[in-house]
Design an enzyme around this catalytic site. Structure first.
Site, PDB file in Angstrom:
ATOM      1  N   GLU A  32      30.938  31.192  12.179  1.00 24.81           N
ATOM      2  CA  GLU A  32      31.556  32.470  12.575  1.00 24.81           C
ATOM      3  C   GLU A  32      30.578  33.648  12.464  1.00 24.81           C
ATOM      4  OE1 GLU A  32      35.247  32.712  10.369  1.00 24.81           O
ATOM      5  OE2 GLU A  32      35.929  30.783  11.142  1.00 24.81           O
ATOM      6  N   ASN A  68      29.009  26.958  14.381  1.00 28.94           N
ATOM      7  CA  ASN A  68      30.448  26.767  14.593  1.00 28.94           C
ATOM      8  C   ASN A  68      31.125  28.138  14.730  1.00 28.94           C
ATOM      9  OD1 ASN A  68      32.702  24.858  14.469  1.00 28.94           O
ATOM     10  ND2 ASN A  68      33.230  25.749  12.477  1.00 28.94           N
ATOM     11  N   HIS A  92      41.251  27.162  17.494  1.00 31.59           N
ATOM     12  CA  HIS A  92      42.536  27.566  16.904  1.00 31.59           C
ATOM     13  C   HIS A  92      43.310  28.244  18.036  1.00 31.59           C
ATOM     14  CE1 HIS A  92      41.478  26.408  12.897  1.00 31.59           C
ATOM     15  NE2 HIS A  92      40.350  27.107  12.962  1.00 31.59           N
ATOM     16  N   GLU A 148      38.111  22.339  14.817  1.00 37.18           N
ATOM     17  CA  GLU A 148      39.227  22.766  13.950  1.00 37.18           C
ATOM     18  C   GLU A 148      40.519  22.889  14.759  1.00 37.18           C
ATOM     19  OE1 GLU A 148      38.238  26.231  11.594  1.00 37.18           O
ATOM     20  OE2 GLU A 148      36.180  25.558  11.276  1.00 37.18           O
ATOM     21  N   ASP A 170      43.949  23.288  16.328  1.00 40.10           N
ATOM     22  CA  ASP A 170      45.394  23.371  16.096  1.00 40.10           C
ATOM     23  C   ASP A 170      45.964  24.290  17.171  1.00 40.10           C
ATOM     24  OD1 ASP A 170      44.658  25.882  14.979  1.00 40.10           O
ATOM     25  OD2 ASP A 170      45.021  25.221  12.926  1.00 40.10           O
TER      26      ASP A 170
END
Ligand code: G3I
Length: 333
Positions: free
Chosen positions: A147, A188, A224, A253, A255
């Site tokens: 990030e 990432n 996300h 990651e 979701d």
């Protein structure tokens, strides 16, 4: 004592990946793994340990390898939780995505208050070298920097950027590579799911790193996502943009959250969204694998961060498979 007993019991459950698992499906489709984020606090739950064991081929420590867990005060390393995760992975034949070495968040105060470049360089070197060396040969991907971008594509303010400038990024990769030359090293980030300045910032930085000969091997797109979000149909396009750098890419990651309470309609749309994302990875040759950010809606990070939203994962709060699970299966069939 009970959690330890639970963990041991769960560890004794079968360790063979079922032929119809998500991991078996994605491997048949030519990918490396279907993974999941977990940690001792969720592996302690027998239902979770069993699902992780049966369905997934890779684990990512959700929190236990972050700086505040592993080096809460200087040179005082604590691997109690991450060792449990690593030993579960070893005894259950899972690969591991290490997460994460350098991140502005979950960073202890003693690091954020450093102002001297010499001191910060030494601290960063010790931290990365100690973690990567401890698990040398056991971790197949490391999220080296996490990030680092603002939404406009510029580099995010952090103690690392303020004190060392952009140089902290290549430095981190070089240190990690020196400690474990076989680990594949990732940058990432989130919100790389649609075209725009953040995606372009990532592509430009990676191109600069590659030109400088920095040992960076992959780009992680966290994914996300939100049910019905217009970005999801473009997910394949963003993966293609990321692999245009020449690096591999991983969905790290995944979701897909929704407004709660859940409705049948939202669950059906979520199934389609999961299917689109997984299909996109399947179709982009250099997308190597998919990791979902947890097993059950019961333990997801989403409700704490986005009040009024949740139900983002593949298993519900009673550990029952959701329609989203079928969506993933259908994308891999
Ligand atoms: O460890 C303490 C515990 O001692 C205390 O009793 C408890 C009380 O709330 O808090 C515990 O810490 C929590 C930690 O998770 C471990 O469970 C923190 O409050 C909580 O903020 C932390 O949340 C994690 C979050 O990162 C922190 O930023 C989530 O579990 C984790 O899923 C989430 O993961 C991040 C990725 O690393 C990077 N990308 C985004 C993703 C979602 O935010």
């Amino acid at each position: 004592m009970a959690p330890l007993l639970n963990f041991l019991l769960a560890s004794l459950l079968g360790s063979t990946i079922a032929a119809c698992s998500l991991d078996a499906h994605i491997k048949k489709a030519g990918k490396e793994y279907f993974g999941v984020a977990t940690d001792p606090n969720t592996l302690n739950i027998p239902e979770i340990a069993s699902i992780v064991d049966q369905e997934f081929g890779s684990v990512t420590p959700e929190n236990s390898m972050k700086w505040d867990s592993t080096e809460p005060s200087q040179n005082n390393f604590n691997f109690a939780k991450s060792d449990i995760l690593v030993s579960f992975a070893q005894s259950h034949n899972k690969t591991i995505r290490g997460h994460t070495l350098i991140w502005h968040s979950q960073l202890p105060n003693w690091v954020t208050t450093i102002t001297s470049p010499t001191v910060l360089r030494a601290v960063l070197t010790t931290h990365i070298t100690t973690l990567v060396t401890r698990y040398k040969g056991l971790i197949h991907h490391w999220d080296v920097v996490n990030e680092v971008f603002n939404e406009d594509g510029s580099l995010r303010d952090s103690v690392f950027l303020r004190v060392l400038g952009e140089e902290y990024i290549p430095l981190s990769f070089r240190i990690a590579h020196a400690a474990d030359p076989d680990a594949r090293l990732y940058i990432n980030d989130y919100n790389l799911d649609f075209s725009g300045p953040k995606l372009e910032g990532m592509v430009a930085l990676v191109n600069r790193l590659v030109q400088q000969g920095v040992p960076v091997h992959g780009i992680g797109t966290q994914a996300h996502l939100v049910v019905g979000n217009g970005a999801i149909p473009y997910f394949r396009g963003t993966l293609e943009r990321l692999v245009s750098t020449g690096l591999e890419v991983a969905v790290t990651e995944l979701d897909v959250r929704m407004a709660v309470p859940v409705t049948e309609e939202r669950l059906r749309r979520q199934r389609e969204d999961y299917a689109l994302v997984v299909k996109a990875c399947r179709e982009v040759q250099r997308c190597v694998g998919v990791t979902v950010w947890g097993v059950s809606d019961k333990h997801s990070w989403v409700p704490n961060t986005f009040p009024g939203q949740g139900a983002a994962l593949l298993w519900d709060e009673e550990y029952k498979k959701k329609l989203a699970y079928e969506g993933v299966e259908s994308a891999l069939a």
